[in-house]
Design an enzyme around this catalytic site. Structure first.
Site, PDB file in Angstrom:
ATOM      1  CG  ASP A 209      -0.077  -0.102   2.525  1.00 52.56           C
ATOM      2  OD1 ASP A 209       0.194  -1.241   2.957  1.00 52.56           O
ATOM      3  OD2 ASP A 209       0.367   0.940   3.056  1.00 52.56           O
ATOM      4  CG  ASP A 211       1.414   4.799   5.735  1.00 52.84           C
ATOM      5  OD1 ASP A 211       0.868   3.853   6.336  1.00 52.84           O
ATOM      6  OD2 ASP A 211       1.836   5.802   6.314  1.00 52.84           O
TER       7      ASP A 211
HETATM    8  N1  ADE Z   1       1.081   1.229   5.754  1.00 55.50           N
HETATM    9  C1  ADE Z   1       1.574   0.360   6.633  1.00 55.50           C
HETATM   10  N2  ADE Z   1       1.985   0.803   7.851  1.00 55.50           N
HETATM   11  C2  ADE Z   1       2.506  -0.074   8.740  1.00 55.50           C
HETATM   12  N3  ADE Z   1       2.593  -1.386   8.533  1.00 55.50           N
HETATM   13  C3  ADE Z   1       2.191  -1.861   7.357  1.00 55.50           C
HETATM   14  N4  ADE Z   1       2.174  -3.108   6.859  1.00 55.50           N
HETATM   15  C4  ADE Z   1       1.660  -3.058   5.627  1.00 55.50           C
HETATM   16  N5  ADE Z   1       1.331  -1.778   5.295  1.00 55.50           N
HETATM   17  C5  ADE Z   1       1.657  -1.021   6.356  1.00 55.50           C
END
Ligand code: ADE
Ligand SMILES: CSC[C@H]1O[C@H](OP(=O)(O)O)[C@H](O)[C@@H]1O
Length: 292
Positions: A209, A211
């Site tokens: 992703d 974030d």
């Molecule tokens: N955006 C994110 N923040 C923290 N841990 C994660 N693991 C997978 N995506 C994450």
């Protein structure tokens, strides 16, 4: 010395296939129970040990993973080289969901986790200036390339406490002000503990992703992460399966010194050491802590 490869599987990777003489073994440690039993066996003639970081069924949160017990248990099994596989968010446009990143640096923002085997009665200071082993990083990069995934060599992993994801303000700060490349919740203190235990460590980040900083993508959402992880699981297992062939069964001393990290690290004078702590350190530091 013989190679024994340890794999710490993160979210979405709870077992690996194809081991000869596969067996889940329980390992007692003075630091408590590891996250789960450890799957041992051999692959291409190289001994392997696989530990699901969160346990099968994903029982442990990032904050309650028993990091010290996990590293101690792998050390007791003779593991010389650890590859961590982790789900991560991305702070860079060009590190897209589905890509892999061979992490080489960390910013540790975790709080309240036991982050050292050492302490009162046996103090030690190891260097984590270069917390990952370039030799293992090269192997992970080559394995990912051969597997056909888009892989990036090098990146800074910000380890946050969680379990909640970051606020949008934090996400922008980690990216713009701190220069982090990826974010996750588990590689610290794991990498520090591996260094204390004199085990080489590399981290494979699977980007799931963006974030919560990206103007064109919504905030990070667990269902999106799970969809990407589902698509990545086979590639991660394929990468792991290529590692024994790349590292081989015979192991020379680490050219970067990871396996000698404790050589000059102990501070507490022998006659001031706490025998109880010294006994607990038998597996991780027995090489430099002879017992009477
Ligand atoms: N955006 C994110 N923040 C923290 N841990 C994660 N693991 C997978 N995506 C994450
Ligand atoms: C499933 S999303 C959040 C979760 O996934 C990552 O864990 P791991 O590093 O074990 O793959 C992340 O750090 C969080 O713990």
């Amino acid at each position: 010395m013989d190679t024994r490869i340890g794999i710490i599987g993160g979210s979405g990777l709870y077992q690996i296939e194809g081991l000869a003489d596969a067996e889940w073994v329980g390992v007692d440690t003075p630091w408590g129970h590891a996250s789960d039993k450890i799957l041992t066996g051999t692959l291409d003639g190289v001994p392997m040990a696989f530990l699901p970081r969160h346990g099968r069924g994903h029982v442990h949160s990032p904050s309650t993973v028993p990091y010290r017990a996990n590293i101690d248990a792998l050390k007791r099994l003779g593991v010389t080289d650890i590859f961590s596989v982790s789900a991560c968010g991305s702070f860079r446009e060009d590190l897209a969901p589905g890509d892999f990143v061979i992490v080489d640096q960390f910013i540790d923002r975790t709080v309240g986790r036991e982050s050292s085997f050492f302490g009162t009665g046996c103090v030690a200071h190891v260097s984590v200036a270069h917390p990952t082993c370039p030799r293992l990083g090269d192997a992970a990069f080559a394995a990912a390339k051969a597997q056909g995934v888009t892989v990036h060599r090098g990146g800074t992993y910000l380890a946050m406490e969680g379990p909640q994801f970051s606020s949008a303000a934090e996400s922008k700060m980690y990216r713009d002000a701190w220069g982090a490349d990826v974010i996750g919740m588990t590689n610290m203190p794991e990498a520090k503990l591996a260094r204390e235990a004199e085990i080489c460590y590399a981290s494979v980040a699977m980007i799931t992703d963006y974030d919560s900083w990206h103007p064109d993508h919504g905030s990070v959402d667990i269902s999106d992460i799970l969809a990407i992880l589902g698509g990545n699981a086979d590639a991660a297992r394929g990468l792991v399966a290529r590692l024994p062939g790349l590292l081989g069964a015979d192991r020379a001393p680490c050219p970067h010194g990871c396996d000698r990290a404790l050589e000059f690290a102990l501070m507490t004078a022998p006659d001031h050491r706490d025998p109880t702590l010294v006994a607990k350190l038998e597996a991780v530091a027995g090489r430099v802590l002879p017992r009477g």
